[in-house]
Design an enzyme around this catalytic site. Structure first.
Site, PDB file in Angstrom:
ATOM      1  N   GLU A  10      -7.949  -5.999  10.263  1.00  0.00           N
ATOM      2  CA  GLU A  10      -8.648  -4.732  10.415  1.00  0.00           C
ATOM      3  C   GLU A  10      -7.813  -3.762  11.249  1.00  0.00           C
ATOM      4  OE1 GLU A  10     -13.322  -5.966  10.607  1.00  0.00           O
ATOM      5  OE2 GLU A  10     -12.134  -6.402  12.401  1.00  0.00           O
ATOM      6  N   CYS A  11      -7.590  -2.587  10.748  1.00  0.00           N
ATOM      7  CA  CYS A  11      -7.010  -1.459  11.484  1.00  0.00           C
ATOM      8  C   CYS A  11      -5.681  -1.825  12.160  1.00  0.00           C
ATOM      9  CB  CYS A  11      -8.022  -0.923  12.497  1.00  0.00           C
ATOM     10  SG  CYS A  11      -7.694   0.774  13.026  1.00  0.00           S
ATOM     11  N   GLY A  12      -5.680  -2.127  13.461  1.00  0.00           N
ATOM     12  CA  GLY A  12      -4.436  -2.483  14.135  1.00  0.00           C
ATOM     13  C   GLY A  12      -3.769  -3.676  13.490  1.00  0.00           C
TER      14      GLY A  12
END
Length: 463
Positions: A332-334
């Site tokens: 997720e994301c990072g």
């Protein structure tokens, strides 16, 4: 049977009114006085929630009417409040601000779901009598709201505080539960996503300073009385996770270090309940990773540690090899940024794991912010096609690679930006990666499918 009756929701008139500082000050002051405080954060937030955990010395859970039904919210609140003397919920944005003109998913709606008295923190900069008018309007704006008191923040001096108090007493029946002076600077430094991470900054001394401030300037006894006056919570809700925990089936590693640490506690608990043994890992430590059957890469601040991550080639090469081998990986994301080919920030380009031929570039303004809704468009080990996924995104980086349109993806964005071209959840073998964050309690079956895929890997079966 325990009933989490003592509870308050601390709200503001808007973002930036100082309600987070007030919440941290109260949580730390009560905890330091020997009270067991159960902290909660309304809405999708990792950073404030982590600081609340530190202030209360107890894990903080998020309560979000966008993700969760009233029953789920009451269940999480009840079971995470067990053993506490009082529960403190920090709201988000303005008290009545929600998804639409009706205030759906607002802090006020959450307060009604939990029958929680509300204490309103107000920035009184350049205001005196007008504060009373604002409070009077808030008290009668929505039926069913229990406005139990106000905390007047950023007051300029004794004369200012005197006029504020007399105005409140003359024109309202809402008690003033404290008046805080203006602070020269924020005791906890901020940067692009809000308060600085506790992973990089030791704020324990500053939390104690906030508790000192609360003891001097707030009516802590009055705030506690407001919490104790909350109505009976009602029947005990069902458990957060139904049924008995599954027997251990697989080892799932999750990166938790200063670079990546955005995980809702319920996501990790859901994996454990489904039969996962969780193993904590790091992108910053050169130590070899132990053998795992699945991998979860949460969000965080990879841009802050891009140089260190890039220099840790042995771990990045291992990560790419795990993806190529078909290990179930959810990012997720990072975590998505780490799996890309490069991460660009401050005119420097840093090599990442290279699972996806993509580059993410850090920007000065948010590139995706708010709630998301998406449709799963491909069967994967994490979701069946057709699944409706509610989530959120908050990222300053953008995916700039021209090849993004060529890559297989799992999500079609209905609401939100996603990674590129209205898509998210890029796929490679059994790796899923994108900007979208999920909460396990809003996506039934995610944890079970993740553990099932990891268990298949452990036994040599095909996920």
């Amino acid at each position: 049977m325990f009933n989490p009756d003592p509870r308050i929701l601390l709200a503001g008139l808007s973002g930036g009114t100082g309600k987070t500082i007030v919440s941290l000050a109260c949580a730390r002051a009560f905890s330091r006085a020997g009270r067991v405080v159960a902290p909660f954060k309304k809405g999708p937030d990792y950073i404030d929630a982590q600081w609340l955990s530190l202030a209360a010395s107890r894990p903080c859970s998020n309560l979000d009417p966008y993700f969760h039904s009233r029953d789920v919210i009451r269940s999480v609140f009840h079971h995470k409040s067990i053993g506490a003397d009082l529960s403190l919920i920090e709201g988000n944005r303005g008290l009545f601000d929600g998804m639409d003109e009706h205030g759906s998913c607002s802090s006020a709606e959450l307060a009604r779901m939990l029958d929680a008295p509300v204490i309103l923190a107000i920035d009184c900069t350049k205001m005196t009598r007008t504060v009373a008018a604002v409070v009077q309007g808030c008290a009668g704006f929505e039926p069913g709201l229990n406005l139990a008191g106000v905390i007047l923040n950023r007051t300029a001096g004794e004369r200012h505080r005197s006029v504020l108090r007399r105005s409140m007493e003359t024109h309202t029946d809402i008690p003033v539960l404290g008046m805080l002076p203006k602070m020269v600077s924020n005791p906890i430094p901020e940067r692009h996503m809000g308060l600085m991470s506790d992973q990089e900054y030791d704020g324990s001394g500053h939390l104690d300073a906030l508790a000192d401030l609360a003891s001097e300037w707030l009516d802590l006894e009055g705030i506690e009385r407001a919490a104790l006056a909350a109505p009976d919570f009602g029947p005990t809700p069902p458990p957060i996770f139904p049924g008995e925990p599954a027997a251990r089936k697989a080892r799932i590693g999750y990166v938790h270090d200063a670079a990546l640490w955005f995980y809702y506690p319920e996501n990790l608990e859901a994996l454990e309940h489904a039969g996962a043994e969780l193993v904590r890992l790091s992108l910053l430590d050169p130590e070899p990773w132990p053998e795992v059957d699945g991998l979860y890469l949460g969000g965080g601040f990879p841009e802050v540690f891009a140089e260190r991550i890039s220099a840790n080639r042995s771990v990045l090469d291992h990560l790419r090899a795990l993806a190529e081998s078909g290990l179930p990986i959810y990012a997720e994301c990072g975590g998505f940024m780490v799996l890309c080919e490069r991460l660009e920030i401050d005119n420097a380009s840093h090599a990442m794991a290279g699972v996806f031929p993509l580059t993410t570039t850090f920007c000065p303004r948010p590139q995706g912010l708010g709630y998301t809704e998406a449709e799963v468009v491909a069967d994967t080990v994490f979701f069946p096609a057709g699944t409706r996924v509610l989530g959120h995104e908050f990222h300053y980086s953008t995916c700039v690679s021209e090849r993004a349109g060529e890559l297989e993806h799992g999500l079609r964005m209905v609401r939100g930006q996603g990674s590129a071209l209205g898509r998210d959840g890029f796929l490679h073998r059994n790796t899923w990666a994108g900007y979208n964050h999920i909460h396990a309690l809003a996506v039934p079956g995610w944890a079970e499918r993740f553990v099932t895929a990891a268990a298949a890997r452990a036994t040599g079966a095909r996920p």
